[in-house]
Design an enzyme around this catalytic site. Structure first.
Site, PDB file in Angstrom:
ATOM      1  N   THR A 214       2.312 -28.050  30.861  1.00  0.00           N
ATOM      2  CA  THR A 214       2.468 -29.125  29.879  1.00  0.00           C
ATOM      3  C   THR A 214       3.938 -29.304  29.482  1.00  0.00           C
ATOM      4  O   THR A 214       4.269 -30.249  28.774  1.00  0.00           O
ATOM      5  CB  THR A 214       1.635 -28.857  28.595  1.00  0.00           C
ATOM      6  OG1 THR A 214       2.026 -27.588  28.061  1.00  0.00           O
ATOM      7  CG2 THR A 214       0.149 -28.836  28.887  1.00  0.00           C
TER       8      THR A 214
ATOM      9  N   LEU B  58       5.143 -24.891  33.271  1.00  0.00           N
ATOM     10  CA  LEU B  58       5.324 -26.344  33.423  1.00  0.00           C
ATOM     11  C   LEU B  58       3.984 -27.082  33.527  1.00  0.00           C
ATOM     12  O   LEU B  58       3.922 -28.193  34.051  1.00  0.00           O
ATOM     13  CB  LEU B  58       6.244 -26.679  34.611  1.00  0.00           C
ATOM     14  CG  LEU B  58       7.647 -26.056  34.553  1.00  0.00           C
ATOM     15  CD1 LEU B  58       8.496 -26.493  35.742  1.00  0.00           C
ATOM     16  CD2 LEU B  58       8.368 -26.437  33.251  1.00  0.00           C
TER      17      LEU B  58
ATOM     18  N   TYR C  11      -9.060 -24.108  18.778  1.00  0.00           N
ATOM     19  CA  TYR C  11      -7.601 -23.934  18.819  1.00  0.00           C
ATOM     20  C   TYR C  11      -7.148 -23.034  17.669  1.00  0.00           C
ATOM     21  O   TYR C  11      -6.465 -22.021  17.869  1.00  0.00           O
ATOM     22  CB  TYR C  11      -6.916 -25.307  18.755  1.00  0.00           C
ATOM     23  CG  TYR C  11      -5.450 -25.226  18.430  1.00  0.00           C
ATOM     24  CD1 TYR C  11      -4.570 -24.617  19.311  1.00  0.00           C
ATOM     25  CD2 TYR C  11      -4.947 -25.741  17.231  1.00  0.00           C
ATOM     26  CE1 TYR C  11      -3.219 -24.515  19.007  1.00  0.00           C
ATOM     27  CE2 TYR C  11      -3.603 -25.650  16.931  1.00  0.00           C
ATOM     28  CZ  TYR C  11      -2.748 -25.038  17.819  1.00  0.00           C
ATOM     29  OH  TYR C  11      -1.414 -24.929  17.515  1.00  0.00           O
TER      30      TYR C  11
END
Ligand code: UDP
Length: 323
Positions: A35, A33, A140
């Protein structure tokens, strides 16, 4: 036998959980939790905790009879990954390793992995196919590519069966508006346009209008989140039925510019969306469009949403409820 969805409280994960429950699957969810949102998880058995914590993850595998994993849990903000690469490598790779170790220890073999078109970096041609070079231009994308490579070694060592799914630009929401895209802070074009229509932001900044494209703005391949989730369901059944470990692009195979998206959003909402021109965003290739043929041929997958207005209309149903 259950399917574990990691990151089931996040945007794509929550849509996947809802779809699996509708299909009658037994679903287990892990999310810390950080995000994700508890109220986005439509059902299943929920374990709140950090996937990177070996004891926690192993405990979930020991309590539950998990046959397969769909792994979404990851950090996914390209801009943040530039300024804090360690956060991305630690979490996206570290938690992935813990997960695969738990799978190996418990004999769980099937893994559908949330990868990204960002693993390709600047494409050498359009549309992009799965065999094209992968040269990520941000941490990323690098973290996801590293996971794709690492999974191959787990396949060799532990018999893991995996499919990385390389997403293009995911947008839209569950068609009844019950769940949708909720990021904080929001950085993605589609939600930002709609929040601007709702006057939550004064304007949308167009990141560069001097690209080598017809209107000068970046072109992307926008795929509806429900079509994307359908690709995961099909990839999982492909693996369980003996399919080989191989990546698939998930995109519709057509590109739309930032300006075309803004026009579509104005049409759908009937509201004004003020824009301003800003500099290019670092690491943004001019055009990213998928060749989705492999997924269509091999997984029998076919996106139902093939143009932005329908995708934006579903996103709008969700966003206009959030006022
Ligand atoms: N974009 C933009 N303004 C914004 C956010 C995004 O012009 O406020 C552009 C961005 O440069 C890219 C496209 O919209 O060409 C989609 O970006 P998004 O962040 O939604 O997804 P990404 O491609 O980074 O996954």
């Amino acid at each position: 036998m259950a399917i574990l969805v990691t990151g089931g409280g996040g945007y794509i994960g929550s849509h996947c959980v809802k779809r699996l429950l509708l299909d009658g699957e037994d679903v287990v969810v892990i999310d810390d939790l950080s995000t994700g949102y508890r109220d986005a998880i439509a059902g299943g058995r929920f374990y709140e905790g950090d996937l990177a914590c070996g004891a926690f993850t192993r405990d979930v595998f020991e309590k539950e009879n998990i046959e397969a994993v769909i792994h979404f849990a990851a950090f996914s903000l390209v801009g943040e990954s530039y300024t804090n690469p360690g956060k991305y490598f630690r979490n996206n790779i570290g938690a992935g390793l813990t997960l695969m170790d738990a799978m190996a220890a418990c004999g769980c073999k099937y893994l559908v992995f949330s990868s990204t078109a960002a693993t390709y970096g600047e494409p050498c041609h359009i549309p992009i196919s799965e065999d094209d070079p992968q040269r990520p231009t941000n941490p990323y994308g690098e973290s996801k590519l590293a996971m794709e490579r690492i999974m191959r070694w787990y396949a060799l060592a532990h018999g893991l069966r995996f499919c990385p799914l390389r997403y293009f630009n995911v947008a839209g929401a569950w068609p009844d508006g019950s769940i949708g895209e909720r990021h904080s802070p929001e950085t993605h074009l589609v939600p930002l346009m709609l929040q601007t229509a709702l006057k939550l932001h004064p304007r949308v900044t167009i990141y560069g209008d001097d690209y080598d494209t017809p209107d000068g703005t970046c072109i992307r391949d926008y795929i509806h989140v429900c079509d994307l989730v359908d690709g995961h369901v099909k990839a999982l059944s492909y693996l369980v039925n003996g399919g080989e470990c191989t990546p698939f692009n998930l995109g519709i195979g057509r590109g739309f510019s930032v300006l075309e998206m803004i026009d579509a959003a104005k049409e759908v909402t009937g509201l004004s969306i003020p824009v301003t021109k800003g500099p290019r965003r670092p690491g943004d290739p001019s055009i990213l469009v998928a060749c989705g043929q492999k997924a269509m041929d091999t997984l029998d997958w076919k996106p139902r949403y093939t143009e932005p207005r329908a995708i934006i209309a579903d996103a709008w149903r969700w966003h206009s409820r959030q006022r």
